[in-house]
Design a protein around this motif. Structure first.
Motif, PDB file in Angstrom:
ATOM      1  N   ASP A 271       0.807  -1.212   0.000  1.00 20.32           N
ATOM      2  CA  ASP A 271       0.000   0.000   0.000  1.00 20.32           C
ATOM      3  C   ASP A 271       0.845   1.269   0.000  1.00 20.32           C
ATOM      4  OD1 ASP A 271       0.763  -0.796   2.619  1.00 20.32           O
ATOM      5  OD2 ASP A 271      -0.597   0.696   3.459  1.00 20.32           O
ATOM      6  N   GLY A 749      -5.287   2.122  -1.865  1.00 25.95           N
ATOM      7  CA  GLY A 749      -5.608   1.545  -3.164  1.00 25.95           C
ATOM      8  C   GLY A 749      -5.042   2.394  -4.286  1.00 25.95           C
ATOM      9  N   TYR A 785     -15.858  -3.577  -1.939  1.00 28.71           N
ATOM     10  CA  TYR A 785     -14.511  -3.834  -1.427  1.00 28.71           C
ATOM     11  C   TYR A 785     -14.598  -3.940   0.093  1.00 28.71           C
ATOM     12  CZ  TYR A 785     -13.153  -1.967  -5.997  1.00 28.71           C
ATOM     13  OH  TYR A 785     -13.017  -1.721  -7.340  1.00 28.71           O
ATOM     14  N   ARG A 788      -9.741  -4.374   5.213  1.00 27.52           N
ATOM     15  CA  ARG A 788      -8.979  -5.355   5.964  1.00 27.52           C
ATOM     16  C   ARG A 788      -7.653  -4.715   6.358  1.00 27.52           C
ATOM     17  NH1 ARG A 788     -12.298  -9.525   7.548  1.00 27.52           N
ATOM     18  NH2 ARG A 788     -13.464 -10.354   5.763  1.00 27.52           N
ATOM     19  N   THR A 793      -9.597  -4.513   0.037  1.00 26.29           N
ATOM     20  CA  THR A 793      -9.261  -5.761  -0.643  1.00 26.29           C
ATOM     21  C   THR A 793     -10.537  -6.423  -1.139  1.00 26.29           C
ATOM     22  OG1 THR A 793      -9.388  -7.062   1.390  1.00 26.29           O
ATOM     23  CG2 THR A 793      -7.246  -6.114   0.840  1.00 26.29           C
ATOM     24  N   ASN A 794     -10.355  -7.566  -1.810  1.00 25.85           N
ATOM     25  CA  ASN A 794     -11.464  -8.466  -2.178  1.00 25.85           C
ATOM     26  C   ASN A 794     -12.525  -7.760  -3.025  1.00 25.85           C
ATOM     27  OD1 ASN A 794     -12.843 -10.868  -2.333  1.00 25.85           O
ATOM     28  ND2 ASN A 794     -13.852 -10.650  -0.338  1.00 25.85           N
ATOM     29  N   LYS A 795     -12.110  -7.262  -4.175  1.00 20.85           N
ATOM     30  CA  LYS A 795     -13.035  -6.629  -5.110  1.00 20.85           C
ATOM     31  C   LYS A 795     -14.034  -7.664  -5.630  1.00 20.85           C
ATOM     32  CE  LYS A 795     -13.061  -4.230  -9.602  1.00 20.85           C
ATOM     33  NZ  LYS A 795     -12.207  -3.739 -10.711  1.00 20.85           N
TER      34      LYS A 795
END
Length: 908
Positions: A271, A749, A785, A788, A793-795
């Motif tokens: 990041d 992001g 999203y 976390r 994360t986790n789109k």
């Protein structure tokens, strides 16, 4: 020192393991000559341009040991280093200055970057036991500013003419040098010097850093010269906390003067923001260099500084290739490139956003001045000759970008398809492409655009005219080519994507998301471009035809009417309102496109920062970008008389109670409001009794923020925080300390410019997980999203067909199922409710209201009026701010919160 091809030298000893590997590698290299079919099919066909030293060099033993594994990148206290020269000729001594708080010596591995059978590099030499003579604790020295610290030889120097005393120049020229390294027999080329130390306290005992170096050529006759964009590397360098873009508080404290006498920063976590130096080389240049060497072209190497000071030596070259992101130029660079073109040297601009900022370089080429503001720069422009102030090169005029480049920079932070226009262009030979065919992902990061301009080079062609929309603003990007009377050809690929499409290595998996078919196409186009400019007099072989005016179709389409245009000047800004009965509006201020926000299906608005003086504004409608179906321009002018916005006191440092209430920053359990004005000031507005009762300044230099939202607590301190997107597409979180104070942002992001709506979604599933939703502008798809560890994360795609949405916001739990829900205002002004589901998706929408067309923006910061659910706040075009109490699934009882907000670009 010893290299695999030279006799031992007294300075150092080479590792015996490397000699054994080199011996084995010779056998492998000879095998590769016998069996070239071992290369992948995509790399099998090499153009026959005759033999060259590059072909011979790339038959030598290669290795991928130049890469630094993830988790083994040293932080700046552990290890920092720089070279006292950006480029050297072979045989000149290399002087490194190295600092470490944990080690007294380092191992230096010198890698030349090239094809080398696909490994990407060759070990040229190694040095063991290189003494480290500096021990700067950089983190402590930065934390002590503005006080100086004895923990560092590094200095943070103030700059003339800057109002903010914290806009430092970071300088490590006082560092002590290690023993010089002999560069005899080092071939010309791009090098990554990999320094490695042992740190017993680190998770990975061995940690490393890069120092980039160019061994510049001394022979250019008949060669294709690759020029590294080293000035741009330094502009983006954030080592020591300052770059030409950002300081700790953003733009106001950015460096106006940067020095090459400091190390380059490098990301150590996924990041961390990408920065200059080795990162710029890896992201925008390395793959292009590897491909040029794979092709076996007769190459020469130089840097931006070499073009500045030694440009005459390139006059015998066949071509000059400007690599990647080549944004920062001196007047001398412009003069040299113009002269080379007019002398018959082919030019290739292989990326985008070349020649944007004018810089001044010191006589020793170690200091670069870039104020980016004519009022700050103390040097006056001469009455005759080229300007000296360090601001943008003009689009047009004597030293205009358009005259040299063809296409010039238009926007950044995008990912869109490239569209083929002229199949007769030599660039597309062997691709099998058809007219109008699109290649996904080949407009990336920054792109250039051809203008409807009398300044365009004579006979300029457009090879690819690619339409896209960023936010609500239509744009296009253009690959351009023109031939000259001297016989030169000038080609501008106008996108950062070509290098990215060929790049197979970036730390933290940052390789661009480009489909395989687009990568194959991009490599062929790049190969065609390189081999074309590598032959003399490209302009005679391929004379341009001047198709640009046909492609752009400058005659307005008769079916499109002119839009109405309203322009209102304010302090340091212009408020622009456009009404268009059909099509999408294109709006320009002083020739530069403006991003508009729709307030209804036919009405669009923007607040644009503007300097004191008179500005030309124009607008037209566009029905079809690819076919260039334009309406006529509507023009206006407006004069900004003052650059000062209303001022407010700075946020108090008095601590407040953390209540955990959504949006509360004052400790009273009532949600508060934030805004960004046209001067780039972040403001915090305390609310009480359904009104804004006080305003304080929370931050300055927020011009680069393009989206703002309040988000629930992400760090466990029971205060709501902020989320913001910058113009470069990076997404950041800013933690709230209460009373309007926020901490320095953290990147969460990147690549978010393709999303035109970004909104917090709360606990969609009813669990403790916080979500953010975003709409993709190009497709209308809705994604969610997860937060976390304070990173998104986790789109996951959770909906499609959301093109009609103007605004999306969380409204809390509207029906008592412990899942938070979303509301959407559509273009037609209808209000819709979408309930959260157990899988963190959305149930089908239900219309709960209409008539919501009068808002510039609307959002739900939390509970303001005493209801049990988040209330609604809206900003209207007249600058009035209204609050609506939540009543289950709709809002009522409007109350005027404040007036005079016409200069607010963003609210949350």
């Amino acid at each position: 020192m010893r290299s695999p091809s030279s006799r031992p030298r007294p300075l150092t000893v080479v590792h015996s393991r490397r000699l054994r590997a080199a011996a084995i590698g010779v056998v492998m290299a000879l095998t590769a000559v016998v069996a070239p079919g071992a290369m992948s099919e995509a790399h099998a066909a090499l153009p026959q341009l005759g033999t060259s030293w590059v072909r011979d060099e790339n038959l030598r033993t290669g290795t991928d040991a130049w890469k630094i594994p993830e988790g083994q990148v040293a932080d700046d206290d552990q290890l920092s280093a720089y070279s006292t020269q950006t480029s050297l000729t072979a045989g000149q001594p290399l002087t490194l200055r190295i600092s470490s708080t944990v080690a007294t010596s380092a191992t230096l591995d010198v890698y030349r970057i090239g094809w080398y059978g696909g490994t990407g590099g060759r070990l040229v030499t190694s040095v063991d036991g290189l003494a480290i003579r500096n021990t700067d604790t950089l983190s402590a020295c930065q934390a002590a500013l503005p006080a100086t610290s004895t923990a560092c030889r590094t200095t943070w120097q103030t700059v003339t003419g800057v109002s903010d005393a914290g806009a430092y120049t970071v300088n490590a020229s006082a560092w002590l040098s290690s023993a010089p390294v002999d560069t005899t027999d080092w071939p010309a080329g791009d090098y990554l010097l990999k320094l490695t130390i042992t740190d017993p306290s680190a998770q990975s005992t061995h940690v490393s850093k890069y120092v980039p170096l160019v061994i510049r050529s001394t022979e250019f006759t008949g060669r294709t010269t690759l020029v590294n964009a080293t000035m741009t590397w330094q502009a983006y360098n954030r080592w020591g906390g300052y770059s030409a873009y950002y300081g700790p508080t953003g733009d106001p404290t950015r460096s106006r003067v940067v020095t090459f006498d400091r190390p380059y920063s490098y990301p150590i976590q996924p990041d961390n923001p990408p920065t200059g130096g080795p990162w710029s080389f890896l992201q925008f240049e390395r793959a292009s260099v590897v491909e040029a060497e794979r092709l076996g072209l007769n190459l020469a190497y130089a840097t931006s500084e070499d073009l500045h000071a030694r440009g005459d030596s390139l006059s015998a070259a066949t071509s000059v290739v400007m690599l990647g992101h080549d944004e920062y130029w001196s007047n001398q660079m412009w003069s040299t490139m113009t002269h080379l073109r007019d002398s018959g040297v082919n030019l290739l601009f292989s990326g985008a956003n070349s020649m944007w900022w004018r810089i001044r370089l010191s006589d020793d080429m170690r200091t670069m001045t870039i104020y980016k503001d004519s009022t700050e720069d103390p040097v006056a422009d001469p009455s005759n000759g080229l300007p000296l102030k360090t601001v943008n090169f003009p689009l047009e005029g004597q030293e205009g970008m358009v005259r040299l480049l063809g296409a010039a920079y238009i926007t950044s932070g995008i990912s869109a398809p490239l569209t083929i226009t002229d199949l007769h262009m030599f660039l597309f030979d062997g691709t099998g492409a058809t007219r109008g065919q699109q290649f996904e992902g080949l407009l990336q990061n920054e792109v250039d655009q051809a203008r409807d301009s009398t300044e365009n080079p004579d006979g300029m062609d457009i090879a690819a005219h690619s339409a896209f929309v960023k936010g609500a603003t239509p744009h296009w990007a253009d690959i351009t080519y023109y031939s000259t009377p001297s016989g030169a050809g000038v080609l501008n690929l106008s996108s950062m994507a070509f290098n990215l499409a060929m790049e197979d290595y970036l730390p933290f998996g940052r390789v661009a998301n480009i489909p395989a078919s687009s990568k194959t196409f991009a490599r062929q186009v790049f190969d065609n471009a390189l081999t074309a400019v590598a032959r003399p007099h490209l302009g005679q072989v391929h004379p341009s035809t001047g198709n640009w005016s046909d492609v752009l179709r400058t005659t307005p389409h008769p079916a499109l009417s002119a839009p109405t245009l309203q322009v209102a000047p304010g302090p340091g800004s212009l408020t622009i309102i456009v009404s268009a009965s059909s099509g999408t509006p294109q709006v320009q201020v002083d020739g530069k496109d403006v991003t508009m926000t729709s307030t209804s299906p036919t009405r669009f608005r923007a607040v644009v920062p503007a300097a004191v003086g008179t500005h030309a504004v124009r607008a037209r409608t566009i029905a079809d970008l690819f076919e260039a179906t334009f309406g006529p321009w509507t023009s206006a002018s407006a004069t900004v008389s003052s650059a000062e916005c209303q001022t407010y006191p700075d946020a108090s440092t008095t601590p407040t109670t953390a209540t955990g209430a959504l949006g509360d920053a004052s400790g009273d359990s009532i949600a508060d409001v934030w805004s960004v004005d046209s001067c780039g000031t972040l403001l915090w507005h305390r609310t009480s009794g359904r009104r804004i009762v006080s305003t304080v300044t929370s931050g300055r230099g927020w011009h680069a923020i393009t989206a703002l939202a309040q988000i629930p607590d992400v760090n466990g301190d029971h205060r709501s925080d902020l989320m913001a997107r910058r113009t470069d597409g990076t997404l950041w979180s800013y933690l709230s300390l209460g009373n309007g104070r926020v901490v320095t942002g953290r990147q969460i992001g990147y690549g978010w410019n393709g999303m035109d709506i970004i909104a917090p979604a709360g606990r969609l599933s009813g669990s403790t997980t916080q979500y953010v939703v975003a709409r993709e502008a190009r497709t209308g798809d809705l994604y969610r999203y997860e937060f976390r560890s304070q990173v998104l994360t986790n789109k996951t795609r959770i909906g499609n067909g959301w093109q009609s949405a103007r605004m999306i916001f969380s409204i809390g739990d509207s029906n008592g199922d412990h899942r938070e829900d979303l509301a959407m205002i559509r273009q037609d002004g209808t209000l819709w409710l979408y309930r959260g589901t157990a899988s963190a998706g959305l149930a089908s929408g239900v219309q709960t209201g209409n008539g919501w067309t009068s808002f510039v923006t609307a959002f739900s910061p939390g509970q303001i009026g005493g209801s049990s659910a988040p209330d609604l706040v809206g900003l209207k075009e007249d600058g009035s701010v209204w609050e609506y109490d939540s009543v289950g699934v709709w809002w009522s009882r409007p109350s005027l919160m404040a007036s005079g907000f016409t200069d607010r670009r963003l609210m949350a």
